[in-house]
Design an enzyme around this catalytic site. Structure first.
Site, PDB file in Angstrom:
ATOM      1  CB  SER A  91      68.091  39.123 100.436  1.00  0.00           C
ATOM      2  OG  SER A  91      67.281  38.508  99.468  1.00  0.00           O
ATOM      3  CE1 TYR A 124      65.658  43.858  98.893  1.00  0.00           C
ATOM      4  CE2 TYR A 124      66.029  41.602  98.161  1.00  0.00           C
ATOM      5  CZ  TYR A 124      65.679  42.503  99.152  1.00  0.00           C
ATOM      6  OH  TYR A 124      65.366  42.038 100.422  1.00  0.00           O
TER       7      TYR A 124
END
Length: 253
Positions: free
Chosen positions: A143, A156
């Site tokens: 990400s 995350y």
């Protein structure tokens, strides 16, 4: 160089979003595909769609990547149905958006367990199969939070930063077995997950467009090409990398 006929790919979380797009790209290049996910109704629709469009072998297999026994069962089902596993796409993941002080330990644990531990367990499970076949490709999905801070993504971001470092370590450990391990870092892609983020951060759409040299958000289809490249012989001498697919977002001041 980019031909995947005769190869078999397992895509976790492959029944929607980026996972589905990468599964489509691999099928378009000729690979047989196993869609490994929890929602079996959604998986069935994806399997039928890919099979009808590309004419390659496609199966759906249930798995919760938090459970090692389910991963082992999933892999056994894939081997029974398709005969081999050449490519693993570690895509299954979840996100919860809050400020750091608002997270509870259960939320932290759930995100790390699925995103990071689950990816490790899947890689660990396919290793002996790939080793016995003479090699393989593991593609992890990171990400922008693997390399940047966002303020509302602490667990995350921790999981996705861990994905990059885990990939590097696996690349070193398994290079002698001719297994290449690389990580894709998607930028701001128009998915169900990022639509939720845009509802929380109302100016995000314009901020991303302004910062991205490509001048737009990405689409799930923008991940097809990099997935095929990292799964194909074209990337045989590429391992341990983390490649942004972000329209230039991460290199723009």
């Amino acid at each position: 160089m980019f031909d995947l006929h005769g190869k078999v790919a397992v895509v976790t979380g492959g029944n929607g979003g980026l996972g589905k797009s990468m599964a489509r790209g691999l099928a378009r290049a000729g690979a047989g595909v196993a869609i490994a996910a929890r929602d079996q109704e959604k998986t069935k629709m994806t399997v039928n769609e890919i099979r009808d469009e590309f004419g390659v072998p496609v199966i759906g297999v249930p798995v919760d990547v938090r459970v090692k026994e389910q991963i082992e069962s999933m892999l056994a089902n894939v081997l029974d149905a398709l005969g081999r596993v050449d490519i693993l796409v570690n895509n299954a993941g979840i996100n919860i958006k809050k400020f750091p002080q608002e997270f509870d330990t259960a939320e932290w644990d759930a995100i790390l367990e699925i995103n990071l531990r689950g990816s490790f367990l899947c890689a660990q499970a396919v290793y002996p199969v790939m080793q016995s076949q003479g090699g393989g490709k593991i593609i992890n999905v990171g990400s922008m939070t693997s390399i940047m801070g966002g303020g509302r993504f602490a667990p995350y971001a921790a999981s996705k930063g861990g994905i990059v470092q885990m990939g590097r370590d696996l690349a070193v450990a398994w290079g002698p077995a001719n297994i290449q391990v690389n990580t894709i870092l998607p930028g701001w892609i128009d998915t169900e997950m990022t639509r939720i983020t845009r509802r929380i951060m109302t100016d995000l759409q314009q901020r991303v467009e302004a910062r991205t040299p490509a001048g737009r958000w990405g689409t799930p289809g923008d991940l097809e090409g990099i997935a095929v490249f990292l799964a194909s012989p074209a990337s045989d001498f590429l391992t341990g990398t983390a490649i942004p697919v972000d329209g230039g977002f991460s290199i723009t001041l």
